[in-house]
Scaffold this active site. Structure first.
Site, mmCIF file in Angstrom:
data_model
loop_
_atom_site.group_PDB
_atom_site.id
_atom_site.type_symbol
_atom_site.label_atom_id
_atom_site.label_comp_id
_atom_site.label_asym_id
_atom_site.label_seq_id
_atom_site.Cartn_x
_atom_site.Cartn_y
_atom_site.Cartn_z
ATOM 1 N N ALA A 72 1.419 -0.918 0.312
ATOM 2 C CA ALA A 72 -0.327 -0.521 -0.154
ATOM 3 C C ALA A 72 0.626 1.445 -0.283
ATOM 4 O O ALA A 72 1.728 0.982 0.868
ATOM 5 C CB ALA A 72 -0.447 0.179 1.372
ATOM 6 N N GLY A 117 0.601 -4.555 0.239
ATOM 7 C CA GLY A 117 -0.268 -5.344 -0.516
ATOM 8 C C GLY A 117 -0.126 -5.506 -1.104
ATOM 9 O O GLY A 117 -1.172 -6.831 -1.682
ATOM 10 N N GLU A 120 -0.345 -9.286 -1.109
ATOM 11 C CA GLU A 120 -2.191 -9.847 -0.800
ATOM 12 C C GLU A 120 -2.588 -9.557 -1.961
ATOM 13 O O GLU A 120 -4.029 -10.440 -2.487
ATOM 14 C CB GLU A 120 -2.430 -8.359 0.166
ATOM 15 C CG GLU A 120 -2.363 -8.263 1.493
ATOM 16 C CD GLU A 120 -2.586 -7.283 2.538
ATOM 17 O OE1 GLU A 120 -1.657 -6.128 1.883
ATOM 18 O OE2 GLU A 120 -2.910 -7.464 3.468
ATOM 19 N N GLU A 140 4.551 -5.198 7.593
ATOM 20 C CA GLU A 140 3.883 -4.546 8.057
ATOM 21 C C GLU A 140 4.881 -4.256 9.498
ATOM 22 O O GLU A 140 4.774 -2.772 9.537
ATOM 23 C CB GLU A 140 2.053 -4.731 7.889
ATOM 24 C CG GLU A 140 1.932 -4.717 6.652
ATOM 25 C CD GLU A 140 2.067 -5.872 5.794
ATOM 26 O OE1 GLU A 140 2.458 -6.459 6.377
ATOM 27 O OE2 GLU A 140 1.453 -6.015 5.234
HETATM 28 N N1 COA Z 1 4.279 3.372 -0.254
HETATM 29 C C1 COA Z 1 5.282 4.404 -1.103
HETATM 30 N N2 COA Z 1 5.917 4.740 -1.634
HETATM 31 C C2 COA Z 1 7.051 3.726 -1.570
HETATM 32 C C3 COA Z 1 6.384 2.427 -1.484
HETATM 33 C C4 COA Z 1 5.120 1.714 -0.506
HETATM 34 N N3 COA Z 1 4.984 0.792 0.194
HETATM 35 N N4 COA Z 1 7.669 2.081 -1.572
HETATM 36 C C5 COA Z 1 8.263 1.625 -1.965
HETATM 37 N N5 COA Z 1 7.928 3.684 -2.656
HETATM 38 C C6 COA Z 1 8.534 4.307 -3.339
HETATM 39 C C7 COA Z 1 9.770 4.669 -2.165
HETATM 40 O O1 COA Z 1 9.520 5.868 -0.877
HETATM 41 C C8 COA Z 1 10.723 5.436 -3.690
HETATM 42 O O2 COA Z 1 10.369 7.234 -3.761
HETATM 43 P P1 COA Z 1 10.840 8.323 -4.186
HETATM 44 O O3 COA Z 1 12.204 7.796 -5.263
HETATM 45 O O4 COA Z 1 10.230 9.131 -3.833
HETATM 46 O O5 COA Z 1 11.712 8.283 -2.691
HETATM 47 C C9 COA Z 1 10.379 4.913 -4.738
HETATM 48 O O6 COA Z 1 9.601 4.023 -4.492
HETATM 49 C C10 COA Z 1 11.605 3.576 -4.502
HETATM 50 O O7 COA Z 1 11.974 3.018 -3.902
HETATM 51 P P2 COA Z 1 13.329 2.358 -2.988
HETATM 52 O O8 COA Z 1 12.596 2.514 -1.618
HETATM 53 O O9 COA Z 1 14.432 3.629 -3.194
HETATM 54 O O10 COA Z 1 13.912 1.334 -3.547
HETATM 55 P P3 COA Z 1 14.443 0.716 -3.020
HETATM 56 O O11 COA Z 1 15.341 -0.133 -4.361
HETATM 57 O O12 COA Z 1 15.770 0.633 -2.339
HETATM 58 O O13 COA Z 1 14.342 -0.671 -2.375
HETATM 59 C C11 COA Z 1 11.846 -1.791 -1.440
HETATM 60 C C12 COA Z 1 12.215 -0.753 -2.885
HETATM 61 C C13 COA Z 1 10.409 -2.542 -2.027
HETATM 62 C C14 COA Z 1 12.566 -3.019 -0.469
HETATM 63 C C15 COA Z 1 11.597 -1.073 -0.561
HETATM 64 O O14 COA Z 1 10.915 0.332 -1.190
HETATM 65 C C16 COA Z 1 10.122 -0.922 0.382
HETATM 66 O O15 COA Z 1 10.394 -1.251 1.676
HETATM 67 N N6 COA Z 1 8.797 -0.343 0.712
HETATM 68 C C17 COA Z 1 8.124 -0.296 1.826
HETATM 69 C C18 COA Z 1 7.512 -2.054 1.493
HETATM 70 C C19 COA Z 1 6.245 -2.020 2.849
HETATM 71 O O16 COA Z 1 6.928 -1.444 3.237
HETATM 72 N N7 COA Z 1 5.365 -2.133 2.046
HETATM 73 C C20 COA Z 1 3.882 -2.296 3.194
HETATM 74 C C21 COA Z 1 3.647 -1.429 3.109
HETATM 75 S S1 COA Z 1 1.850 -1.667 4.364
#
Ligand code: COA
Length: 263
Positions: A72, A117, A120, A140
């Protein structure tokens, strides 16, 4: 409904070919995170495809090479209170529930991160095929949250209680081969073959009696109907996370690109 109608979304790309709708979540700069626009457009697509006789099956994937869907959209969680959070979870659950109950076969072609999500969403599809570089998880708890779009229920159904608890309590990510081992995905294939393999399986299903396929979906669905209280309970618990300091800290830390301090 013709092909052109599937191209009219802001966050989804739809392509109808030989009765199979390929639906791509298209926010690659945000790892295809599910914001409210994506969810609303997904709801619209599901409604359309229920009525569209030209669509016989659906393949859902993510744009770009890194992510299927990384969860999400966390930026939309900031400032939400219990009621808003429960609304968010109820909306997400309703959409994924309708997807899962759809009479047409739906395959998730998981091309990269399927987190929160995203995992999910993949689990609400009938079948999951993963590229080798796909990663799965319910992270989460890193945000002081729990899954809210059906994850606590579907993950437990798919992989069993022990692994589901481990994944959701630890927030650990697993790779595609581990996901295959625990039954979270049906197949793992090379990324270059992902769409072709997904279409091949879809083609096999589409050669069968569509009403029989629909009844298989309904019959399997009936197995899990008694768990609906579990979904309601998840909405409440998800909502309650939003009153906690740890959730504020978890979300702020993510948005500020730092590690959260929970203790
Ligand atoms: N919601 C909002 N933005 C998100 C996102 C999410 N779930 N997942 C990634 N993004 C955004 C990052 O904030 C970043 O935005 P920016 O370029 O404006 O800073 C962009 O997507 C790229 O992500 P980044 O974290 O820089 O890439 P990465 O390759 O270093 O890491 C992930 C990839 C997927 C491991 C990491 O983005 C992450 O942990 N995301 C969240 C996952 C999560 O907790 N999901 C459950 C949500 S309830």
């Amino acid at each position: 409904m013709n092909q052109q109608n599937w191209g009219s979304f802001k966050t989804l790309l739809g392509h109808l070919e030989e009765s199979v709708l390929t639906l791509t979540i298209n926010r690659p700069d945000k790892m295809n995170a599910l914001n409210q626009t994506v969810l609303s457009e997904l709801a619209q697509v599901i409604e359309q495809l229920e009525q569209d006789q030209n669509v016989k099956g659906v393949i859902i994937t993510g744009a770009g090479e890194k992510a299927f869907v990384a969860g999400a959209d966390i930026s939309e969680f900031n400032g939400a209170d219990l009621n808003r959070a429960m609304e968010i979870a109820s909306k997400g659950q309703a959409i994924f529930d309708r997807l899962e109950k759809n009479n047409k076969p739906i395959i998730a072609a998981v091309n990269g991160f399927a987190l929160g999500g995203g995992c999910e969403l993949a689990m609400a599809c009938h079948i999951r095929i993963a590229a080798e570089q796909a990663r799965f998880g319910q992270p989460e708890v890193n945000l002081g949250l729990i899954p809210g779009y059906g994850g606590t229920q579907r993950l437990t159904q798919l992989v069993g209680r022990g692994k589901a608890l481990e994944l959701m309590m630890s927030g650990n990510m697993i790779d595609a081969s581990q996901a295959l081992q625990i039954g979270l995905v049906n197949y793992v294939v090379n990324a270059t073959a992902l769409m072709a393999e997904s279409k091949k399986l879809m083609r096999t299903i589409l050669t069968k009696g569509p009403q029989a396929v629909a009844r298989v979906i309904q019959a399997v669905e009936a197995c899990f109907d008694k768990t609906k209280n579990g979904y309601r309970n998840e909405v409440t618990l998800f909502g309650q996370c939003f009153g906690t300091a740890e959730m504020q800290e978890g979300v702020s830390a993510f948005l500020e690109k730092r590690k959260p301090k929970f203790n």
